[in-house]
Design an enzyme around this catalytic site. Structure first.
Site, PDB file in Angstrom:
ATOM      1  CB  CYS A 155      -0.877  -0.019   1.260  1.00 53.09           C
ATOM      2  SG  CYS A 155      -1.930   1.424   1.431  1.00 53.09           S
ATOM      3  CD  GLU A 195      -6.565   0.990  -3.594  1.00 54.74           C
ATOM      4  OE1 GLU A 195      -6.736   1.909  -2.771  1.00 54.74           O
ATOM      5  OE2 GLU A 195      -5.445   0.517  -3.841  1.00 54.74           O
ATOM      6  CG  HIS A 218      -7.344   2.658   1.366  1.00 53.56           C
ATOM      7  ND1 HIS A 218      -6.510   3.074   2.387  1.00 53.56           N
ATOM      8  CD2 HIS A 218      -6.576   1.929   0.541  1.00 53.56           C
ATOM      9  CE1 HIS A 218      -5.292   2.601   2.176  1.00 53.56           C
ATOM     10  NE2 HIS A 218      -5.300   1.891   1.070  1.00 53.56           N
TER      11      HIS A 218
END
Ligand code: Y12
Ligand code: CO
Length: 172
Positions: free
Chosen positions: A94, A137, A140
């Site tokens: 990441c 993602e 996130h």
């Protein structure tokens, strides 16, 4: 260039908000995200990683010659997983946790609904690396990092190693 924020920046814990305006300012932000991701040698980036808590992420996987092309860039806005199945392990990294990679378990296949930069509704079925990247993602957007999936012992080891690497970076 947009700055990519890194762990332990508290902004990475924010829950991102739905995108409602698909206008020129969103388009220019997505373009800026793409430049920041490419500059950092990434293949995926969520808006919160550049300190903007909106439900937007981009993914640009390399082709069979290991090259990235904007023609295959995926811009995914307001994603929702409709179906998920199977399991796979993949070594994840990441841009907000530089220098650390770990095998993480994810769904093998996902079916996703989302909007593109024009607000049009889209659907996509993903497996293998694309499926991993989307799940990474999307975490996130919920304020979650892949390191939160580590075992207690592995997380402790990570915290020690990461702090040491951060200190070394400051000195050099
Ligand atoms: C599989 C697993 C995770 C994802 C999410 C997207 N992750 C990235 O794009 C990570 C990129 C990355 C790039 C790094 O820089 C270089 O390799 C030059 C890196 O290295 C350092 O920061 C030292 C770490 C991560 C998608 C698919
Ligand atoms: Co990430």
């Amino acid at each position: 260039m947009l700055e990519i924020i890194t762990y332990p920046d508290k902004r990475l814990k924010l829950r991102s908000k739905e995108v409602t305006r698909f206008d020129a300012s969103l388009h220019s932000f997505l373009d800026d995200m793409y430049n920041a991701m490419l500059h950092a040698n990434g293949i995926g980036l969520a808006a919160i990683q550049v300190a903007n808590p909106i439900n937007a992420l981009i993914i640009n996987l390399p082709d069979e010659n290991d090259e990235q092309s904007k023609a295959t860039l995926l811009e995914i806005i307001n994603p929702k997983i409709l179906e998920a199945g199977g399991h796979q392990f993949y070594q994840e990294g990441c841009l907000s946790v530089p220098g650390f990679y770990e095998d993480i378990e994810r769904f093998e296949t996902i079916t996703l609904s989302y909007q593109n930069r024009h607000g049009e509704s889209c659907e996509l079925e993903a497996n293998a690396l694309l499926s991993v990247a989307i799940q990474h993602e999307m975490d996130h957007l919920l304020g979650k990092l892949f390191i939160e999936k580590l075992s207690y012992a592995r997380r402790k080891k990570f915290e020690k190693e990461y702090k040491k690497a951060q200190k070394a970076k400051k000195v050099s």
